[in-house]
Design a protein around this motif. Structure first.
Motif, PDB file in Angstrom:
ATOM      1  N   GLU A 267       0.849  -1.190   0.000  1.00 34.92           N
ATOM      2  CA  GLU A 267       0.000   0.000   0.000  1.00 34.92           C
ATOM      3  C   GLU A 267       0.885   1.242   0.000  1.00 34.92           C
ATOM      4  OE1 GLU A 267      -3.191  -0.140  -0.265  1.00 34.92           O
ATOM      5  OE2 GLU A 267      -3.422  -2.306  -0.005  1.00 34.92           O
ATOM      6  N   GLU A 268       0.469   2.258  -0.720  1.00 30.63           N
ATOM      7  CA  GLU A 268       1.305   3.445  -0.894  1.00 30.63           C
ATOM      8  C   GLU A 268       1.672   4.103   0.430  1.00 30.63           C
ATOM      9  OE1 GLU A 268       1.239   7.685  -3.364  1.00 30.63           O
ATOM     10  OE2 GLU A 268      -0.273   6.151  -3.737  1.00 30.63           O
ATOM     11  N   ASN A 269       0.754   4.062   1.404  1.00 30.65           N
ATOM     12  CA  ASN A 269       1.009   4.713   2.691  1.00 30.65           C
ATOM     13  C   ASN A 269       1.530   3.739   3.747  1.00 30.65           C
ATOM     14  OD1 ASN A 269      -1.316   3.257   2.967  1.00 30.65           O
ATOM     15  ND2 ASN A 269      -2.468   4.839   4.060  1.00 30.65           N
ATOM     16  N   GLY A 270       2.007   2.573   3.324  1.00 29.75           N
ATOM     17  CA  GLY A 270       2.510   1.581   4.269  1.00 29.75           C
ATOM     18  C   GLY A 270       3.770   2.057   4.976  1.00 29.75           C
ATOM     19  N   VAL A 271       3.919   1.677   6.243  1.00 28.69           N
ATOM     20  CA  VAL A 271       5.100   2.043   7.023  1.00 28.69           C
ATOM     21  C   VAL A 271       5.702   0.788   7.639  1.00 28.69           C
ATOM     22  CG1 VAL A 271       4.302   4.372   7.540  1.00 28.69           C
ATOM     23  CG2 VAL A 271       3.719   2.504   9.088  1.00 28.69           C
ATOM     24  N   LEU A 272       7.006   0.831   7.879  1.00 24.82           N
ATOM     25  CA  LEU A 272       7.725  -0.283   8.495  1.00 24.82           C
ATOM     26  C   LEU A 272       8.054   0.111   9.925  1.00 24.82           C
ATOM     27  CD1 LEU A 272       9.017  -3.072   8.034  1.00 24.82           C
ATOM     28  CD2 LEU A 272      11.094  -1.907   7.310  1.00 24.82           C
ATOM     29  N   ASP A 273       7.437  -0.576  10.887  1.00 24.84           N
ATOM     30  CA  ASP A 273       7.590  -0.233  12.296  1.00 24.84           C
ATOM     31  C   ASP A 273       8.879  -0.828  12.850  1.00 24.84           C
ATOM     32  OD1 ASP A 273       7.141  -0.250  15.268  1.00 24.84           O
ATOM     33  OD2 ASP A 273       5.254   0.641  14.616  1.00 24.84           O
ATOM     34  N   SER A 274       9.484  -0.128  13.815  1.00 20.16           N
ATOM     35  CA  SER A 274      10.745  -0.588  14.398  1.00 20.16           C
ATOM     36  C   SER A 274      10.548  -1.406  15.673  1.00 20.16           C
ATOM     37  CB  SER A 274      11.642   0.615  14.716  1.00 20.16           C
ATOM     38  OG  SER A 274      11.030   1.452  15.682  1.00 20.16           O
ATOM     39  N   LYS A 275       9.296  -1.641  16.108  1.00 20.35           N
ATOM     40  CA  LYS A 275       9.067  -2.319  17.386  1.00 20.35           C
ATOM     41  C   LYS A 275       9.679  -3.716  17.413  1.00 20.35           C
ATOM     42  CE  LYS A 275       4.794   0.138  18.565  1.00 20.35           C
ATOM     43  NZ  LYS A 275       3.330   0.013  18.772  1.00 20.35           N
ATOM     44  N   PHE A 276       9.572  -4.428  16.303  1.00 23.02           N
ATOM     45  CA  PHE A 276      10.114  -5.784  16.227  1.00 23.02           C
ATOM     46  C   PHE A 276      11.630  -5.752  16.425  1.00 23.02           C
ATOM     47  CE2 PHE A 276      11.537  -9.621  14.040  1.00 23.02           C
ATOM     48  CZ  PHE A 276      10.621 -10.565  14.471  1.00 23.02           C
ATOM     49  N   VAL A 277      12.287  -4.801  15.758  1.00 20.67           N
ATOM     50  CA  VAL A 277      13.745  -4.672  15.870  1.00 20.67           C
ATOM     51  C   VAL A 277      14.140  -4.319  17.295  1.00 20.67           C
ATOM     52  CG1 VAL A 277      15.744  -3.336  15.102  1.00 20.67           C
ATOM     53  CG2 VAL A 277      14.005  -4.042  13.453  1.00 20.67           C
ATOM     54  N   VAL A 278      13.394  -3.418  17.925  1.00 21.40           N
ATOM     55  CA  VAL A 278      13.702  -3.010  19.297  1.00 21.40           C
ATOM     56  C   VAL A 278      13.587  -4.201  20.249  1.00 21.40           C
ATOM     57  CG1 VAL A 278      12.949  -1.580  21.227  1.00 21.40           C
ATOM     58  CG2 VAL A 278      13.071  -0.607  18.932  1.00 21.40           C
ATOM     59  N   ALA A 279      12.583  -5.055  20.045  1.00 14.92           N
ATOM     60  CA  ALA A 279      12.438  -6.243  20.893  1.00 14.92           C
ATOM     61  C   ALA A 279      13.657  -7.147  20.769  1.00 14.92           C
ATOM     62  CB  ALA A 279      11.171  -7.004  20.511  1.00 14.92           C
ATOM     63  N   VAL A 280      14.157  -7.312  19.538  1.00 12.81           N
ATOM     64  CA  VAL A 280      15.359  -8.128  19.323  1.00 12.81           C
ATOM     65  C   VAL A 280      16.564  -7.483  19.989  1.00 12.81           C
ATOM     66  CG1 VAL A 280      16.952  -8.996  17.566  1.00 12.81           C
ATOM     67  CG2 VAL A 280      14.482  -9.155  17.196  1.00 12.81           C
ATOM     68  N   TRP A 281      16.682  -6.156  19.879  1.00 13.16           N
ATOM     69  CA  TRP A 281      17.794  -5.458  20.530  1.00 13.16           C
ATOM     70  C   TRP A 281      17.787  -5.699  22.030  1.00 13.16           C
ATOM     71  CZ3 TRP A 281      17.628   0.049  17.908  1.00 13.16           C
ATOM     72  CH2 TRP A 281      18.218  -0.040  16.644  1.00 13.16           C
ATOM     73  N   LYS A 282      16.611  -5.646  22.632  1.00 11.57           N
ATOM     74  CA  LYS A 282      16.530  -5.824  24.078  1.00 11.57           C
ATOM     75  C   LYS A 282      16.880  -7.255  24.477  1.00 11.57           C
ATOM     76  CE  LYS A 282      13.468  -1.961  25.050  1.00 11.57           C
ATOM     77  NZ  LYS A 282      12.192  -1.496  25.619  1.00 11.57           N
ATOM     78  N   ALA A 283      16.570  -8.203  23.598  1.00 18.86           N
ATOM     79  CA  ALA A 283      16.983  -9.579  23.874  1.00 18.86           C
ATOM     80  C   ALA A 283      18.502  -9.677  23.864  1.00 18.86           C
ATOM     81  CB  ALA A 283      16.381 -10.522  22.837  1.00 18.86           C
ATOM     82  N   ARG A 284      19.133  -9.003  22.908  1.00 18.70           N
ATOM     83  CA  ARG A 284      20.597  -9.010  22.849  1.00 18.70           C
ATOM     84  C   ARG A 284      21.183  -8.281  24.051  1.00 18.70           C
ATOM     85  NH1 ARG A 284      20.505  -7.277  16.528  1.00 18.70           N
ATOM     86  NH2 ARG A 284      20.064  -9.334  15.659  1.00 18.70           N
ATOM     87  N   ARG A 285      20.531  -7.179  24.439  1.00 17.81           N
ATOM     88  CA  ARG A 285      20.994  -6.451  25.610  1.00 17.81           C
ATOM     89  C   ARG A 285      20.917  -7.336  26.850  1.00 17.81           C
ATOM     90  NH1 ARG A 285      17.022  -3.158  28.996  1.00 17.81           N
ATOM     91  NH2 ARG A 285      16.451  -5.351  29.166  1.00 17.81           N
ATOM     92  N   GLY A 286      19.803  -8.083  26.972  1.00 21.07           N
ATOM     93  CA  GLY A 286      19.664  -8.987  28.109  1.00 21.07           C
ATOM     94  C   GLY A 286      20.767 -10.024  28.133  1.00 21.07           C
ATOM     95  N   TRP A 287      21.117 -10.531  26.948  1.00 14.51           N
ATOM     96  CA  TRP A 287      22.208 -11.505  26.873  1.00 14.51           C
ATOM     97  C   TRP A 287      23.534 -10.855  27.255  1.00 14.51           C
ATOM     98  CZ3 TRP A 287      22.426 -16.622  26.391  1.00 14.51           C
ATOM     99  CH2 TRP A 287      23.658 -17.202  26.119  1.00 14.51           C
ATOM    100  N   GLY A 288      23.745  -9.621  26.794  1.00 13.28           N
ATOM    101  CA  GLY A 288      24.975  -8.920  27.141  1.00 13.28           C
ATOM    102  C   GLY A 288      25.088  -8.688  28.630  1.00 13.28           C
ATOM    103  N   ARG A 289      23.970  -8.329  29.265  1.00 16.27           N
ATOM    104  CA  ARG A 289      23.963  -8.116  30.710  1.00 16.27           C
ATOM    105  C   ARG A 289      24.276  -9.418  31.440  1.00 16.27           C
ATOM    106  NH1 ARG A 289      20.867  -3.708  32.659  1.00 16.27           N
ATOM    107  NH2 ARG A 289      19.990  -4.990  34.315  1.00 16.27           N
ATOM    108  N   CYS A 290      23.626 -10.512  31.024  1.00 16.22           N
ATOM    109  CA  CYS A 290      23.824 -11.762  31.750  1.00 16.22           C
ATOM    110  C   CYS A 290      25.216 -12.317  31.507  1.00 16.22           C
ATOM    111  CB  CYS A 290      22.754 -12.790  31.392  1.00 16.22           C
ATOM    112  SG  CYS A 290      23.036 -13.704  29.895  1.00 16.22           S
ATOM    113  N   ALA A 291      25.817 -11.982  30.344  1.00 19.31           N
ATOM    114  CA  ALA A 291      27.190 -12.425  30.100  1.00 19.31           C
ATOM    115  C   ALA A 291      28.130 -11.788  31.114  1.00 19.31           C
ATOM    116  CB  ALA A 291      27.606 -12.060  28.680  1.00 19.31           C
TER     117      ALA A 291
END
Length: 374
Positions: A267-291
């Protein structure tokens, strides 16, 4: 004697963008030129050299039917693709072709197609193929010009090295840290290097998504940068490619994560949301913290073996590792422990006080990942 036919077109887009459209023409052409290209069927391969595909032509060229091609070369460095027609128009045999893109200036590209062929009987030059190629080039230009961009930057409270380590292990991390989003992540080809193909089965939070298939386009250890193209995924988008980079953050032990995506929405007005990417980042952050926490736990255990028979002040009690009484806020290797993580850790402490053996570091990692506030 072999005949040669060629066509050159100047496109008002960057060469790299036009090349990416060509590489993924099996998606771009049926979406934007369905009257000429009904669909592309991959019989063998993954889009690289040796791939065998069938082009099913649309109603605008009913006499063409279908053509089976083998990709001979797909060269990112020279932005060149070559192919051999295995089955096609019976009037032409021994057909080969080369498509290339070269930058001639800012947002200007020279697109060239050259084909060699032998003629059966009295057939003339395949001008219809030349005309279709010209239309294909202009379609690539249109696709690039209709693309949109999305970007997101966030500071993560783990070091770039820790985050990058998590990136390399995320096939194992994501299904554990985000089971509602990822049921499983596996490589169908490669092991994370450039050219690898990853298949992620989506979790119950995205019931209609099925599988997400991504191809790794960039993997740079020195720059801590990874780029990918979505080969199969959200039906709202015709094309998605992105680059993610992890750089030192504003303070020691933090990371600035940046995601830059290019996409073409249905759709011409379609947008790509960053929420999915942010969730993945926080998972990596959690792994970094626990490391970091695991490193501190292991170090404390090594230094305090004499205190191990289950006493509350021993290093087996995680409250000691964090430098405070159980249930109190504390630090471990410079990482602040959140109250939610603290609660999980206290429950581990209570369980551990019933045993005389130290908890394995993976248990700590799993606890922190499951308790991270995604």
């Amino acid at each position: 004697m072999a005949h040669i036919i060629s066509h050159t077109e100047i496109l008002n887009v960057d060469a790299a963008d036009a090349w990416m459209c060509c590489k993924h023409s099996d998606k771009v052409l049926p979406d934007l030129l369905p009257e000429f290209f009904a669909k592309t069927e991959i019989l063998e391969g993954d889009g690289g050299p040796g791939t065998l595909r069938v082009l099913h032509f649309g109603p605008a060229i009913p006499q063409a039917g279908a053509a089976k091609e083998r990709l001979d070369t797909v060269d990112d460095a020279t932005m060149t693709l070559s192919y051999t027609v295995v089955e096609g128009d019976p009037r032409y045999v021994n057909v080969t072709g080369v498509v290339s893109f070269a930058s001639t200036g800012e947002k200007q590209t020279k697109a060239t197609w050259t084909s060699k062929y032998d003629v059966v009987g009295e057939a003339g030059p395949p001008e219809h193929v030349k005309n279709i190629t010209a239309l294909m080039f202009k379609t690539f230009e249109k696709a690039v010009q209709s693309k949109k961009t999305a970007t997101h930057t966030e500071t993560l409270d783990a070091s770039p090295d820790a985050i990058w380590s998590a990136v390399k292990q995320e096939n194992a991390i994501l299904p554990k840290a985000l089971p509602h989003l990822f049921e499983s992540c596996t490589f169908a080809k490669g092991n994370g290097e450039v050219g690898s193909i990853r298949i992620s089965k989506m979790g119950p939070a995205i019931p209609d998504a099925g599988e997400l298939v991504e191809q790794v386009d960039v993997f740079d250890d020195a720059e801590k940068k990874v780029g990918y193209t979505v080969l199969k995924g959200d039906p709202r988008f015709k094309y998605v490619t992105a680059v993610v980079q992890y750089a030192p953050g504003p303070t020691a032990g933090t990371t600035t994560a940046t995601w830059n995506a290019t996409f073409v929405p249905v759709e011409e007005n379609g947008v790509l949301d960053s929420k999915f990417v942010v969730a993945v980042w926080k998972a990596r952050r959690g792994w970094g913290r626990c490391a970091k926490l695991t490193h501190s736990l292991t170090h404390t255990h090594t230094q305090s073996q004499s205190a191990w028979p289950g006493r509350r002040g021993s290093s087996r009690n995680l409250g000691f590792v964090f430098g405070g009484a159980a249930g109190a806020p504390g630090l471990c290797g410079g990482v602040t422990v959140t109250q939610r993580e603290r609660t999980t850790i206290d429950s581990i402490n209570q369980s551990n006080n019933q045993s005389t053996t130290p908890p394995p570091p993976p248990l700590l990692c799993s606890a922190l990942l499951s308790s991270a506030p995604f």
